[in-house]
Enzyme design. Structure first.
Site, PDB file in Angstrom:
ATOM      1  N   GLU A   1      52.138  17.757   3.301  1.00 12.25           N
ATOM      2  CA  GLU A   1      52.471  15.803   3.430  1.00 12.25           C
ATOM      3  C   GLU A   1      52.983  15.059   2.730  1.00 12.25           C
ATOM      4  OE1 GLU A   1      47.423  15.391   4.500  1.00 12.25           O
ATOM      5  OE2 GLU A   1      47.879  17.529   3.782  1.00 12.25           O
TER       6      GLU A   1
ATOM      7  N   HIS B   1      42.470   9.876   4.961  1.00  7.93           N
ATOM      8  CA  HIS B   1      42.988  10.003   6.010  1.00  7.93           C
ATOM      9  C   HIS B   1      43.173   8.112   6.915  1.00  7.93           C
ATOM     10  CE1 HIS B   1      44.826  14.098   4.458  1.00  7.93           C
ATOM     11  NE2 HIS B   1      44.893  14.023   5.388  1.00  7.93           N
TER      12      HIS B   1
ATOM     13  N   HIS C   1      50.686  15.729   9.929  1.00  9.15           N
ATOM     14  CA  HIS C   1      49.704  16.738   8.794  1.00  9.15           C
ATOM     15  C   HIS C   1      49.722  17.675   9.959  1.00  9.15           C
ATOM     16  CE1 HIS C   1      45.848  18.061   6.874  1.00  9.15           C
ATOM     17  NE2 HIS C   1      45.729  16.950   6.943  1.00  9.15           N
TER      18      HIS C   1
END
Ligand code: BGC
Length: 406
Positions: A371, A161, A235
């Site tokens: 996602e 991420h 997210h």
């Protein structure tokens, strides 16, 4: 028919641009003009009252970061009374109120009441993740002959991420967006050359729009001055009961006949595996919890669902990726996207140690994430659709969450 036609027009436009530029056909970054998105702001609606809601935007200060950067909270409301609170730290959706089948509004996303809690300890609650959503193996990739090294912030093994301070932990610039049938906030962030190890100054904008069709629409754009991987996603942790219990009774449909299997570190092996005959098959509606603990090796690796599904797509336009139905409240969430994949994560790492909004304890699998994305580790997997954005190109992608109840 309408969808087919608009896809045809889009494809024709892409083909025309590709033809003129003489460059390779890359499914990822559409370079078509998007006049419709940048239409000038509609006149600001008059003041509202809560009995007959019309489109509205309110902003207020929401604290400051440790470095003293002020953070603002936008409260968006559509004409049907749905609301979305979005803050400039992490471009985080802090709250999202949608009606159940009786019209009862509830907040269907996990998160905190206060900025400080987001800063101290958040598993990416509601945030925009970038520059690269999900994992890059060993935090390394080679692009145009140069090897780049990123933080291995996921168990000291892989990059996750966007790194130690990804797009979820920075303060974005903001401006309100008023349209005839939607309100929103346009958030911008300049990720400097070398930030978190990535090449190129990347100018990113994310526009959230709450529409009168009861959609939360997310438009992503980015440009760069050096070639770089880009894979932005949202997210949000959703719980369509309003956070009353875990998400195992939610009924999920995924428009995907294949998924990308992973190794123990949740890095794709590079294969695309048919879901048929496995607990990964959500081509027909199935409860999230029905098969989650059945011993299938991929589910053991993920501690539950934490995988990328390969969406069944025709062309590069918007397609329905997923539908989630919660039977007790009747809430339905549909997810439409231009992206080729979706990471469906069943909140396996939630374990009751986080107390969120209104004192609710987030126990195991208390929220799901969906996602929309390019596939994990694409910079190291030449067979996956490319995530490389080059100077002169524009990264443009849209995802829509559509809410209803029955
Ligand atoms: C990942 C999970 C990770 C979670 C972060 C998801 O996108 O796939 O493996 O634990 O984000 O909380």
């Amino acid at each position: 028919m309408v969808e087919v036609k608009s896809q045809f027009i889009r494809l024709s436009l892409v083909a025309a641009v590709v033809g003129i530029a003489g460059c390779e056909m890359r499914p990822m970054h559409r370079m078509t003009p998007r006049a419709e998105r940048r239409e000038s702001a509609a006149a600001k609606p008059v003041a509202t009252d809560s009995k007959s809601p019309t489109l509205n935007i309110e902003t207020k200060p929401f604290g400051e970061t440790a470095e003293g950067q002020p953070v603002r909270l936008y409260s968006l409301r559509n004409a049907n009374g749905l609301t979305a609170d979005i803050m400039t730290y992490g471009a985080i959706v802090v709250s999202l109120q949608t009606p159940d089948r009786k019209g009862q509004m509830d907040d269907i996303v996990l998160g905190y009441d206060r900025l400080d809690d987001y800063i101290k300890n958040s598993p990416y609650f509601g945030a925009i993740v970038g520059r690269y959503g999900n994992r890059i193996a060993k935090g390394k990739f080679t692009l145009d002959g140069t090897e780049y090294t990123l933080a291995t912030n996921n168990n000291n093994l892989n990059h996750l991420h966007g790194g130690v301070k990804g797009f979820d932990k920075v303060v974005w610039d903001d401006e309100p967006v008023w349209k005839a049938d939607a309100v929103g906030v346009k958030l911008s962030y300049l990720s400097k050359d070398g930030e978190e190890g990535y090449p190129g100054n990347l100018k990113a904008t994310v526009t959230y729009l709450l529409t009168n069709k009861n959609e939360l629409r997310i438009d992503y754009e980015a440009t760069t001055d050096k070639a770089t991987p880009v894979n932005l996603t949202h997210h949000g942790y959703f719980n369509l009961t309003g956070g009353e219990r875990d998400i195992l009774n939610h009924v999920l449909t995924l428009n995907a006949a294949q998924f990308t299997p992973v190794d123990e570190g949740l890095i794709p092996t590079g294969e695309l595996t048919p879901v048929r005959g496995t607990p990964m098959d959500f081509t027909k509606p199935a409860e999230i919890g029905a098969r989650i603990n059945n011993g299938y090796q991929q589910l053991k690796f993920g501690g539950g669902y934490d995988h990328n599904w390969v969406l069944d797509k025709r062309g590069s336009g918007m397609t329905l990726a997923a539908r989630v139905y919660e039977p007790t409240t009747g809430r339905i969430m549909e997810i439409l996207t231009m992206e080729p994949g979706i990471q469906f994560y069943s909140g396996n790492f939630l374990d009751g140690t986080i107390t969120g909004k209104e004192g609710k304890v987030y126990k195991h699998r208390w929220g799901f994430c969906a996602e929309t994305q390019h596939f994990p580790d694409s910079p190291n997997k030449p067979s996956f659709p490319s995530t490389i954005l080059r100077p002169g190109e524009k990264y443009e992608t849209t995802t829509i969450y559509r809410f209803s109840a029955k």
